[in-house]
Design an enzyme around this catalytic site. Sequence first.
Site, PDB file in Angstrom:
ATOM      1  N   ASN A 114       0.816  -1.215   0.000  1.00 54.95           N
ATOM      2  CA  ASN A 114       0.000   0.000   0.000  1.00 54.95           C
ATOM      3  C   ASN A 114       0.853   1.272   0.000  1.00 54.95           C
ATOM      4  O   ASN A 114       0.640   2.170  -0.806  1.00 54.95           O
ATOM      5  CB  ASN A 114      -0.949   0.013   1.207  1.00 54.95           C
ATOM      6  CG  ASN A 114      -1.963  -1.113   1.140  1.00 54.95           C
ATOM      7  OD1 ASN A 114      -2.044  -1.810   0.134  1.00 54.95           O
ATOM      8  ND2 ASN A 114      -2.722  -1.300   2.208  1.00 54.95           N
ATOM      9  N   THR A 159     -15.812  39.110 -29.686  1.00 48.16           N
ATOM     10  CA  THR A 159     -16.538  38.602 -28.512  1.00 48.16           C
ATOM     11  C   THR A 159     -17.793  37.938 -29.063  1.00 48.16           C
ATOM     12  O   THR A 159     -18.339  38.389 -30.088  1.00 48.16           O
ATOM     13  CB  THR A 159     -16.929  39.704 -27.497  1.00 48.16           C
ATOM     14  OG1 THR A 159     -17.975  40.494 -28.068  1.00 48.16           O
ATOM     15  CG2 THR A 159     -15.753  40.610 -27.144  1.00 48.16           C
ATOM     16  N   HIS A 160     -18.207  36.852 -28.449  1.00 48.81           N
ATOM     17  CA  HIS A 160     -19.322  36.038 -28.957  1.00 48.81           C
ATOM     18  C   HIS A 160     -19.071  35.577 -30.389  1.00 48.81           C
ATOM     19  O   HIS A 160     -20.020  35.374 -31.148  1.00 48.81           O
ATOM     20  CB  HIS A 160     -20.656  36.801 -28.911  1.00 48.81           C
ATOM     21  CG  HIS A 160     -20.944  37.479 -27.607  1.00 48.81           C
ATOM     22  ND1 HIS A 160     -21.729  36.923 -26.622  1.00 48.81           N
ATOM     23  CD2 HIS A 160     -20.523  38.667 -27.111  1.00 48.81           C
ATOM     24  CE1 HIS A 160     -21.794  37.742 -25.588  1.00 48.81           C
ATOM     25  NE2 HIS A 160     -21.065  38.814 -25.850  1.00 48.81           N
ATOM     26  N   SER A 282      -6.966  14.148 -46.691  1.00 55.23           N
ATOM     27  CA  SER A 282      -8.200  13.379 -46.590  1.00 55.23           C
ATOM     28  C   SER A 282      -8.086  12.148 -47.492  1.00 55.23           C
ATOM     29  O   SER A 282      -7.421  12.185 -48.527  1.00 55.23           O
ATOM     30  CB  SER A 282      -9.366  14.260 -47.042  1.00 55.23           C
ATOM     31  OG  SER A 282     -10.429  13.445 -47.490  1.00 55.23           O
ATOM     32  N   LYS A 288      -8.157  18.553 -49.575  1.00 53.85           N
ATOM     33  CA  LYS A 288      -8.175  18.894 -48.155  1.00 53.85           C
ATOM     34  C   LYS A 288      -6.809  18.819 -47.475  1.00 53.85           C
ATOM     35  O   LYS A 288      -6.022  17.934 -47.760  1.00 53.85           O
ATOM     36  CB  LYS A 288      -9.100  17.922 -47.395  1.00 53.85           C
ATOM     37  CG  LYS A 288     -10.561  17.986 -47.760  1.00 53.85           C
ATOM     38  CD  LYS A 288     -11.264  19.231 -47.274  1.00 53.85           C
ATOM     39  CE  LYS A 288     -11.248  19.431 -45.782  1.00 53.85           C
ATOM     40  NZ  LYS A 288     -12.038  18.420 -45.057  1.00 53.85           N
ATOM     41  N   ASN A 290      -6.219  18.822 -43.341  1.00 53.84           N
ATOM     42  CA  ASN A 290      -7.025  18.887 -42.118  1.00 53.84           C
ATOM     43  C   ASN A 290      -6.168  19.149 -40.876  1.00 53.84           C
ATOM     44  O   ASN A 290      -5.064  18.620 -40.766  1.00 53.84           O
ATOM     45  CB  ASN A 290      -7.783  17.578 -41.938  1.00 53.84           C
ATOM     46  CG  ASN A 290      -8.748  17.323 -43.076  1.00 53.84           C
ATOM     47  OD1 ASN A 290      -9.380  18.250 -43.576  1.00 53.84           O
ATOM     48  ND2 ASN A 290      -8.830  16.090 -43.520  1.00 53.84           N
ATOM     49  N   GLU A 295      -6.899  19.516 -33.477  1.00 52.45           N
ATOM     50  CA  GLU A 295      -8.161  18.919 -33.014  1.00 52.45           C
ATOM     51  C   GLU A 295      -7.922  17.935 -31.872  1.00 52.45           C
ATOM     52  O   GLU A 295      -8.681  17.888 -30.900  1.00 52.45           O
ATOM     53  CB  GLU A 295      -8.866  18.227 -34.186  1.00 52.45           C
ATOM     54  CG  GLU A 295      -9.428  19.234 -35.179  1.00 52.45           C
ATOM     55  CD  GLU A 295      -9.900  18.596 -36.481  1.00 52.45           C
ATOM     56  OE1 GLU A 295     -10.642  19.268 -37.217  1.00 52.45           O
ATOM     57  OE2 GLU A 295      -9.522  17.452 -36.783  1.00 52.45           O
ATOM     58  N   TYR A 321      -6.989   1.254   3.307  1.00 53.79           N
ATOM     59  CA  TYR A 321      -6.769   0.829   1.927  1.00 53.79           C
ATOM     60  C   TYR A 321      -7.966   0.017   1.421  1.00 53.79           C
ATOM     61  O   TYR A 321      -8.559  -0.754   2.186  1.00 53.79           O
ATOM     62  CB  TYR A 321      -5.496  -0.032   1.818  1.00 53.79           C
ATOM     63  CG  TYR A 321      -5.324  -0.590   0.411  1.00 53.79           C
ATOM     64  CD1 TYR A 321      -4.741   0.178  -0.590  1.00 53.79           C
ATOM     65  CD2 TYR A 321      -5.795  -1.856   0.085  1.00 53.79           C
ATOM     66  CE1 TYR A 321      -4.631  -0.306  -1.889  1.00 53.79           C
ATOM     67  CE2 TYR A 321      -5.678  -2.354  -1.206  1.00 53.79           C
ATOM     68  CZ  TYR A 321      -5.098  -1.577  -2.184  1.00 53.79           C
ATOM     69  OH  TYR A 321      -4.993  -2.056  -3.461  1.00 53.79           O
ATOM     70  N   GLN A 326      -6.671   0.604  -6.747  1.00 55.35           N
ATOM     71  CA  GLN A 326      -5.867   0.122  -7.882  1.00 55.35           C
ATOM     72  C   GLN A 326      -6.366   0.728  -9.194  1.00 55.35           C
ATOM     73  O   GLN A 326      -5.588   0.992 -10.097  1.00 55.35           O
ATOM     74  CB  GLN A 326      -5.939  -1.407  -7.942  1.00 55.35           C
ATOM     75  CG  GLN A 326      -5.196  -2.023  -9.105  1.00 55.35           C
ATOM     76  CD  GLN A 326      -5.150  -3.541  -8.988  1.00 55.35           C
ATOM     77  OE1 GLN A 326      -4.535  -4.078  -8.089  1.00 55.35           O
ATOM     78  NE2 GLN A 326      -5.823  -4.234  -9.890  1.00 55.35           N
ATOM     79  N   LYS A 329      -5.061   3.920 -11.105  1.00 55.48           N
ATOM     80  CA  LYS A 329      -3.774   3.932 -11.809  1.00 55.48           C
ATOM     81  C   LYS A 329      -3.946   4.160 -13.311  1.00 55.48           C
ATOM     82  O   LYS A 329      -3.248   4.988 -13.901  1.00 55.48           O
ATOM     83  CB  LYS A 329      -3.086   2.588 -11.553  1.00 55.48           C
ATOM     84  CG  LYS A 329      -1.595   2.619 -11.716  1.00 55.48           C
ATOM     85  CD  LYS A 329      -0.996   1.231 -11.518  1.00 55.48           C
ATOM     86  CE  LYS A 329      -0.936   0.830 -10.047  1.00 55.48           C
ATOM     87  NZ  LYS A 329      -0.389  -0.544  -9.892  1.00 55.48           N
TER      88      LYS A 329
HETATM   89  N1  ARG Z   1      -1.908  -3.197  -7.152  1.00 54.87           N
HETATM   90  C1  ARG Z   1      -2.313  -2.755  -5.866  1.00 54.87           C
HETATM   91  C2  ARG Z   1      -2.777  -1.311  -5.920  1.00 54.87           C
HETATM   92  O1  ARG Z   1      -2.437  -0.618  -6.851  1.00 54.87           O
HETATM   93  C3  ARG Z   1      -1.172  -2.866  -4.931  1.00 54.87           C
HETATM   94  C4  ARG Z   1      -1.575  -2.831  -3.507  1.00 54.87           C
HETATM   95  C5  ARG Z   1      -2.185  -4.096  -3.106  1.00 54.87           C
HETATM   96  N2  ARG Z   1      -2.482  -4.054  -1.723  1.00 54.87           N
HETATM   97  C6  ARG Z   1      -3.370  -4.861  -1.165  1.00 54.87           C
HETATM   98  N3  ARG Z   1      -3.578  -4.722   0.082  1.00 54.87           N
HETATM   99  N4  ARG Z   1      -4.025  -5.757  -1.875  1.00 54.87           N
HETATM  100  O2  ARG Z   1      -3.502  -0.866  -5.069  1.00 54.87           O
END
Ligand code: ARG
Length: 434
Positions: A114, A159-160, A282, A288, A290, A295, A321, A326, A329
């Site tokens: 953790n 403006t606008h 295009s 064209k 583009n 964009e 926790y 997880q 991420k």
């Molecule tokens: N992959 C887990 C995460 O990103 C790692 C931590 C896992 N910890 C646990 N107590 N299961 O949170």
Amino acid sequence: MTLPVWATAESDSQAAEQAMRYLASDDVILDRQLFPCDIRATGAHVRGLATIGALTNEDAERVNTSLEHLAAEFTDGRFVLDERYEDGHSAIEAYLTADLGDLGKRIHLGRSRNDQALVATRLFMRESLVRTRASILSCARAALELAQANEMTPMPGYTHLQRAVPSSVGLWMASYAEAFADDAELIDATLAWIDRCPLGAAAGYGVNLPLDREGVAQDLGFARLQLNPMAAQASRGKHEVQTLGTLWQAMQTLRRLGWDLTMFASSEFGFIEMPDAMTTGSSIMPNKRNPDVAELFRASAGVVAGAMTEIQQIVSLPSGYHRDLQLTKAPLLRAIRTAQESLALAPSLIQGLRINADRCRAAIDRSMHATDMTVEMALAGVPFRDAYRKLKDDGVDRDDLTPEDSLQARTSLGACANLGLDDLRARIDSLATV
Ligand code: ARG
């Protein structure tokens, strides 16, 4: 045969295997991006264990040498982080154990995955913000150069999206130089805010060891410690949201630029041309070119905002926790990458812009001098509201007014004739030297 991810299990063992895969998902693949940070933090943790006598100095050195090998092998591809490991954290321990035997099995003393995930992510966010900050300052510089080169080139101010008053390419581009400088400054504020070390929180409640938390924090270059282990744990997601919010600000500036550029490059405006490398052809219409890059700048701001929202929804949790975390991420890494790639490319686009000064000037029509005229009349003694009324009723009845004269009269600091480009340059330079 392994069960496809979408199929329903027909036996307990299939269900168990399916649950394992569901839990792991692509976590270990995502950990590739965090792996160097995780290795670094592991080194600091191990040195910290030596400081309190929980490992000998020699053992700590052997672990750190092995970690250096791991980092090098990971970089050159000899060590591959993949599904053989549950995550990057267990991969480090597995590598050290294969290399050093029992010693490798000692390194997880006093920490948890953790706080390991927390610190690796924190280091990664810090590095990412520093890198992106440099790109943002390059954007600011590129915009400043263009402002300087076209300081008094007239173009309409809208403006606008309606023609409003005479303005200049210098003012337009200096607005981006300043906005990007603001965005870089905000990164500094966020860097200062996230610059705290969570290590030692372990699973979120500390451990029965006198860990040298401050030493480890210093070792990793953190300005300070997250004192309370529960607070450290609860900051996962919170720091991610702040980081993405900060990057979003720069992306929002870039989105506005993308909007302006796509609009002003259209035949209807014809104010600018984008560099060829930043446009595409295009597949069906041979005529064209583009503005796809601009964009995608625009859309990428939405991607960053979406990722931030995703994390905000996930961190709706009680203390402690939870595996929910997880899933913060993927959006974090995706958004950081999107922002980084966009902001790294943007300076080349800005540098390559060609300004069609004639088209810009020609779009300023006579009526756009009306506001200037109310000011002149007011200075001659007519109450402003009466002057306004007269111009509204009669329109502009002079043809001796030029956009150039209008720009020259705008002398207050920041305005067209007094853009303060030197001040802006000094500000950008000072941000660049930090
Ligand atoms: N992959 C887990 C995460 O990103 C790692 C931590 C896992 N910890 C646990 N107590 N299961 O949170």
